[in-house]
Design a protein around this motif. Structure first.
Motif, mmCIF file in Angstrom:
data_model
loop_
_atom_site.group_PDB
_atom_site.id
_atom_site.type_symbol
_atom_site.label_atom_id
_atom_site.label_comp_id
_atom_site.label_asym_id
_atom_site.label_seq_id
_atom_site.Cartn_x
_atom_site.Cartn_y
_atom_site.Cartn_z
ATOM 1 N N GLU A 200 0.828 -1.204 0.000
ATOM 2 C CA GLU A 200 0.000 0.000 0.000
ATOM 3 C C GLU A 200 0.865 1.257 0.000
ATOM 4 N N ALA A 201 1.938 1.252 0.762
ATOM 5 C CA ALA A 201 2.814 2.422 0.838
ATOM 6 C C ALA A 201 3.405 2.759 -0.529
ATOM 7 N N VAL A 202 3.857 1.768 -1.257
ATOM 8 C CA VAL A 202 4.425 2.013 -2.588
ATOM 9 C C VAL A 202 3.329 2.514 -3.537
ATOM 10 N N ILE A 203 2.160 1.930 -3.450
ATOM 11 C CA ILE A 203 1.041 2.379 -4.294
ATOM 12 C C ILE A 203 0.669 3.815 -3.950
ATOM 13 N N ILE B 154 0.866 2.654 -13.338
ATOM 14 C CA ILE B 154 0.714 2.115 -11.980
ATOM 15 C C ILE B 154 0.334 0.644 -12.067
ATOM 16 N N GLY B 155 -0.624 0.331 -12.918
ATOM 17 C CA GLY B 155 -1.029 -1.066 -13.109
ATOM 18 C C GLY B 155 0.112 -1.931 -13.609
ATOM 19 N N ASP B 156 0.901 -1.405 -14.550
ATOM 20 C CA ASP B 156 2.058 -2.151 -15.076
ATOM 21 C C ASP B 156 3.069 -2.455 -13.984
ATOM 22 N N VAL B 157 3.357 -1.450 -13.151
ATOM 23 C CA VAL B 157 4.324 -1.635 -12.061
ATOM 24 C C VAL B 157 3.816 -2.712 -11.103
ATOM 25 N N PHE C 201 1.184 -9.570 -4.132
ATOM 26 C CA PHE C 201 0.109 -8.598 -3.949
ATOM 27 C C PHE C 201 -1.137 -9.043 -4.698
ATOM 28 N N LYS C 202 -2.283 -8.894 -4.075
ATOM 29 C CA LYS C 202 -3.562 -9.217 -4.713
ATOM 30 C C LYS C 202 -3.996 -7.999 -5.539
ATOM 31 N N GLN C 203 -3.833 -8.116 -6.850
ATOM 32 C CA GLN C 203 -4.027 -6.985 -7.751
ATOM 33 C C GLN C 203 -5.441 -6.419 -7.754
ATOM 34 N N ASP C 204 -6.408 -7.214 -7.358
ATOM 35 C CA ASP C 204 -7.783 -6.707 -7.341
ATOM 36 C C ASP C 204 -7.994 -5.650 -6.257
#
Length: 137
Positions: A8-11, A32-35, A45-48
Motif C-alpha cells: 500500500e505504501a508504494v502504491i 501504476i497497473g504495469d508496475v 500482492f492481490k491486484q484486485d
C-alpha cells in the motif's frame, strides 16, 4: 488509523505522484497497473485491491494532514531497503508521459526527502527511467 502495508505504501507514492498535478492521466494509471503487475516487489500482492487502495490514498490526501500525513505514514512503513524501489515506482509514474510538470517534480522532491533517498540514487533512478521510456521519435 493503522499504518499501510508495504504494498500500500508504494502504491500511495505512485498515486500521489500521479495526482500531484490534479490530473491522473490514463497513461499514468496504466503505468501504476504495469508496475503492480510486473515488479517483483508486488509478487505476492492481490491486484484486485489496487483500485480500493488508490481510492483510500485519495481520501487521505483530503484529510487534515493531507500529503504530509501520507508521506509520514509511508516513511514509517517502508523498510530502508525498499525506499529506493518505492521512489523508483513513483518516478516511473511521473516520467511515463515523457514530461515532468512542476507539481510532479515537487512531489518527487518531497518523497526523496521523506524517504531519505540520496542524490546519486535519485539521479540513477531518473536516468534509468528516462532511458527505458525513450522512443525513436
Amino acid at each position: 488509523m493503522p499504518l499501510p502495508s508495504t504494498h500500500e505504501a508504494v502504491i500511495y507514492l505512485m498515486v500521489i505522484t500521479s495526482a500531484s498535478d490534479r490530473d491522473m492521466t490514463d497513461i499514468e494509471l496504466a503505468r501504476i497497473g504495469d508496475v503492480v503487475r510486473s515488479w517483483p516487489v508486488f509478487e505476492d500482492f492481490k491486484q484486485d485491491r489496487l483500485i480500493a487502495i488508490a481510492q483510500d490514498c485519495q481520501k487521505m490526501l483530503h484529510e487534515k494532514d493531507g500529503l504530509e500525513g501520507v508521506l509520514e505514514r509511508v516513511a514509517e512503513t517502508l523498510p530502508e531497503r525498499l525506499r529506493d524501489t518505492a521512489y523508483a515506482a513513483a518516478f516511473e509514474v511521473a516520467a511515463v508521459d515523457l514530461e515532468m510538470r512542476m507539481e510532479e517534480l515537487r512531489v518527487l522532491q518531497l518523497i526523496r526527502r521523506e524517504l531519505d533517498v540520496d542524490t546519486l540514487t535519485a539521479a540513477a533512478i531518473a536516468r534509468g527511467a528516462k532511458a527505458r521510456l525513450r522512443t525513436l521519435t
